[in-house]
Write an enzyme that holds these catalytic residues in place. Sequence first.
Site, PDB file in Angstrom:
ATOM      1  CB  SER A 128      -0.880   0.031   1.249  1.00  0.00           C
ATOM      2  OG  SER A 128      -1.634  -1.134   1.334  1.00  0.00           O
TER       3      SER A 128
ATOM      4  CG  HIS B  72      -3.966  -4.688  -3.412  1.00  0.00           C
ATOM      5  ND1 HIS B  72      -2.666  -4.955  -3.040  1.00  0.00           N
ATOM      6  CD2 HIS B  72      -4.579  -4.265  -2.289  1.00  0.00           C
ATOM      7  CE1 HIS B  72      -2.517  -4.711  -1.749  1.00  0.00           C
ATOM      8  NE2 HIS B  72      -3.666  -4.291  -1.265  1.00  0.00           N
TER       9      HIS B  72
ATOM     10  CG  HIS C 218      -3.009 -10.041   0.544  1.00  0.00           C
ATOM     11  ND1 HIS C 218      -3.347  -9.239  -0.525  1.00  0.00           N
ATOM     12  CD2 HIS C 218      -2.108  -9.347   1.278  1.00  0.00           C
ATOM     13  CE1 HIS C 218      -2.686  -8.100  -0.439  1.00  0.00           C
ATOM     14  NE2 HIS C 218      -1.924  -8.131   0.639  1.00  0.00           N
TER      15      HIS C 218
ATOM     16  CE1 TYR D 183      -6.989  -9.807   2.081  1.00  0.00           C
ATOM     17  CE2 TYR D 183      -4.972  -9.701   3.367  1.00  0.00           C
ATOM     18  CZ  TYR D 183      -5.827  -9.157   2.421  1.00  0.00           C
ATOM     19  OH  TYR D 183      -5.495  -7.968   1.822  1.00  0.00           O
ATOM     20  CD  GLU D 184      -6.355 -11.496  -2.354  1.00  0.00           C
ATOM     21  OE1 GLU D 184      -6.932 -11.309  -3.429  1.00  0.00           O
ATOM     22  OE2 GLU D 184      -5.138 -11.312  -2.188  1.00  0.00           O
TER      23      GLU D 184
ATOM     24  CB  ALA E 159       0.550  -1.157   4.656  1.00  0.00           C
TER      25      ALA E 159
ATOM     26  CG  MET F   1      -2.892  -8.881   7.339  1.00  0.00           C
ATOM     27  SD  MET F   1      -4.525  -8.298   6.851  1.00  0.00           S
ATOM     28  CE  MET F   1      -4.982  -7.303   8.285  1.00  0.00           C
ATOM     29  CB  SER F   2       1.696  -9.517   2.706  1.00  0.00           C
ATOM     30  OG  SER F   2       2.331  -8.316   3.094  1.00  0.00           O
TER      31      SER F   2
ATOM     32  CG  ASN G 160      -2.208   0.545  11.563  1.00  0.00           C
ATOM     33  OD1 ASN G 160      -1.901   0.186  10.422  1.00  0.00           O
ATOM     34  ND2 ASN G 160      -2.442  -0.304  12.551  1.00  0.00           N
TER      35      ASN G 160
ATOM     36  CG  HIS H 115      -8.163  -0.909   3.811  1.00  0.00           C
ATOM     37  ND1 HIS H 115      -6.919  -1.510   3.844  1.00  0.00           N
ATOM     38  CD2 HIS H 115      -8.370  -0.553   2.515  1.00  0.00           C
ATOM     39  CE1 HIS H 115      -6.411  -1.518   2.623  1.00  0.00           C
ATOM     40  NE2 HIS H 115      -7.263  -0.945   1.807  1.00  0.00           N
TER      41      HIS H 115
END
Length: 270
Positions: free
Chosen positions: A28, A59, A81, A83-84, A111, A209-210, A233, A245
């Site tokens: 990101s 993305h 990802h 989570y997809e 990010a 997450m990556s 964050n 997000h």
Amino acid sequence: MYKKLVTCLESVRKKIDFKPEVALILGSGLGDFADGIKIEQTIDYTEIEGFPVSTVKGHKGRFVFGYVEDTPVVIMQGRVHYYEGYKMSDVVLPTRLMGMLGAKKILLTNAAGGCNPSYKAGDFMMITDHITTGVPSPLIGPNIDELGTRFPDMSEVYSKRLQDVIRKCAAECGVEIQEGVYVQFTGPNYETPAEIRLAQSWGGDAVGMSTACEAMAARHMGMEICGISCITNMAAGISKVELNHKEVQETADRVAKSFKELVTKVVVNM
Ligand code: HPA
């Protein structure tokens, strides 16, 4: 899996004969990084036979082949990802493919949430090591002997040489950079405060997450790796506000200019 990789490789090779030196995965805030380089060709993921296609808003899913100054690069604009819903072996397929296309070095960006309390949103963090305990290893399953060994060493995933390059580049850009350990969780939910305390007790400085799974697959095949997180964050429980997000995207956009400058310099010098 190797057959699938070879199918993807042949599919790309039919479209372009370009040997990248450096692979770059954009997180990101760096989404439009590729627009500023000398582009030779782009290939949408959907054009590649057998390729996992990303669904996350914001993305774009394509490979960009081109030059950052004189360095031939392949850029993943939009990553895949876990989570997809993909299998881990599919999540790291693009990383492996970039290695098979000839890239010997890779710069991973993302990010991330800061769990080191001395960080603040908008900081950059050079990844010195990672923890993947929160996700399955992408190397589970029959070993792909063509790429690497069954039990690969992970004692220096993030190359010490490239860490020095990043330090030097950051200093030259006048960008302050933190150094720390990246902890990968599955997402797509942000972590609970208890999970963040767990990550801290493990020695983690940032969560995301990556990336760590990609680094592991790249290391397995002998690539030289480095990584930079944009701390968008402070992680759950440290941050006093709910995570969303939008905040992640806003911080990433706010520091995008210096992130781009730093990444450009690193790519050229790695
Ligand atoms: N947690 C996990 N992934 C993230 C975060 C976070 O706080 N911020 C950006 N990506």
